[in-house]
Design a protein around this motif. Structure first.
Motif, PDB file in Angstrom:
ATOM      1  N   ARG A   1     -11.580  39.878 -29.213  1.00  0.00           N
ATOM      2  CA  ARG A   1     -12.401  41.088 -29.283  1.00  0.00           C
ATOM      3  C   ARG A   1     -12.294  41.788 -30.633  1.00  0.00           C
ATOM      4  NH1 ARG A   1     -12.557  45.061 -24.220  1.00  0.00           N
ATOM      5  NH2 ARG A   1     -12.908  42.997 -23.335  1.00  0.00           N
TER       6      ARG A   1
ATOM      7  N   TYR B   1      -9.413  33.698 -25.144  1.00  0.00           N
ATOM      8  CA  TYR B   1      -8.813  34.571 -24.128  1.00  0.00           C
ATOM      9  C   TYR B   1      -7.555  33.905 -23.600  1.00  0.00           C
ATOM     10  CZ  TYR B   1     -10.813  31.588 -20.439  1.00  0.00           C
ATOM     11  OH  TYR B   1     -11.144  30.534 -19.632  1.00  0.00           O
TER      12      TYR B   1
ATOM     13  N   GLU C   1      -8.769  44.760 -27.405  1.00  0.00           N
ATOM     14  CA  GLU C   1      -8.927  45.179 -26.014  1.00  0.00           C
ATOM     15  C   GLU C   1      -7.901  46.253 -25.675  1.00  0.00           C
ATOM     16  OE1 GLU C   1      -9.782  43.025 -21.759  1.00  0.00           O
ATOM     17  OE2 GLU C   1      -8.555  41.967 -23.228  1.00  0.00           O
TER      18      GLU C   1
ATOM     19  N   ILE D   1      -6.857  38.155 -21.049  1.00  0.00           N
ATOM     20  CA  ILE D   1      -6.899  39.039 -22.217  1.00  0.00           C
ATOM     21  C   ILE D   1      -7.889  38.496 -23.234  1.00  0.00           C
ATOM     22  CG2 ILE D   1      -5.560  40.022 -24.106  1.00  0.00           C
ATOM     23  CD1 ILE D   1      -3.107  39.768 -22.297  1.00  0.00           C
ATOM     24  N   ASP D   2      -8.775  39.357 -23.699  1.00  0.00           N
ATOM     25  CA  ASP D   2      -9.807  38.992 -24.673  1.00  0.00           C
ATOM     26  C   ASP D   2      -9.218  39.107 -26.079  1.00  0.00           C
ATOM     27  OD1 ASP D   2     -12.056  38.551 -26.164  1.00  0.00           O
ATOM     28  OD2 ASP D   2     -13.178  40.277 -25.398  1.00  0.00           O
TER      29      ASP D   2
END
Length: 262
Positions: A46, A33, A54, A42-43
């Motif tokens: 993902r 992140y 994301e 912010i991931d």
């Protein structure tokens, strides 16, 4: 650095000596992140975990916060999307984010390549009961298209004039997954599921008179569908319906590839 192909290429370049370990660490240090100021993380991982990056939920964020998040995300993602963007917010974002596109009906802002071609096989059919349901239906359609899926739209074919749906049976028969968006009493997904041989995702909307309770009435109708196998997402959740439809198609493709390899 959020897709498996890019990550594998980086590791191969390290193994071959084409990229130094220090350079690789610099590229990977924000993989899990990445902070944006003191208000967001912010991931970046993902997409590797779930297949989809994301997406920014915009209500409750200032235009400046949304702009900062988008600028950081664009460094690692070919498509950056923010949902529930009203016109005034988009106007404030235009001068802050280069190359921003606005899908007004869907209330989505996105940074995209010049052309977005479908990356996955299959078609997501999206059906709306009424014109008033279009913001939710378009949110589903644009989300699916930006995620790399082919979409076919069919608007304003609710049960009050069922012949409109029956005259467009080709949309039902050609779809791999169907998203059906309806307010009022929410009966359309049951009708569609009784005619279609693919998964049906029902989306209740908050459109309706007082006794619809802001979408609760169609939600309960869809949950109590007499057609077997209808899946239901939350009220006005076109975005969630599109991601679910995408996951169904991605899983089908994974199974097909696994079968062909065995």
């Amino acid at each position: 650095m959020t897709d498996e192909t890019t990550l594998r290429s980086l590791l191969e370049n390290v193994a071959n000596g084409n990229v130094s370990p220090d350079a690789a660490v610099d590229k990977l240090k924000h993989l899990a992140y990445e902070p944006v100021g003191e208000f967001a993380k912010i991931d970046n991982h993902r997409a590797l975990r779930t297949g989809f990056p994301e997406v920014i939920w915009s209500p409750g964020k200032t235009p400046d916060q949304i702009a900062q998040i988008m600028e950081v995300m664009r460094l690692r993602n070919p498509v950056v999307m923010a949902t529930r963007i009203e016109g005034a917010v988009y106007a404030a974002l235009q001068s802050r984010v280069r190359g921003l596109r606005y899908y007004e009906s869907a209330r989505i802002c996105a940074i995209t390549p010049p052309e977005i071609e479908p990356r996955y096989p299959g078609t997501i059919g999206i059906i709306s009961a009424g014109t008033a349901d279009l913001p939710v239906a378009e949110e589903a359609a644009v989300t699916a298209e930006l995620s790399g899926f082919h979409v076919q739209r069919l608007w304003d074919v609710g049960v009050a004039g069922i012949h409109r749906l029956l005259n467009n049976r080709h949309v039902l028969t050609s779809a791999s997954v169907l998203i059906v968006v309806a307010g009022m009493e929410g009966a359309l997904p049951s009708v569609v599921a009784g005619l279609a041989d693919c998964p049906v995702i029902a989306v209740p909307t908050s459109i309706g008179y007082g006794a619809s309770f802001g979408g609760l009435a169609p939600l309960l109708t869809m949950l109590n569908s007499c057609a077997a196998g209808v899946g239901v997402v939350n009220i006005d959740n076109g975005f969630g319906a599109a991601i679910l439809a995408g996951q169904i198609l991605r899983t089908a493709e994974k199974l097909r590839l696994a079968s062909s390899d065995s």
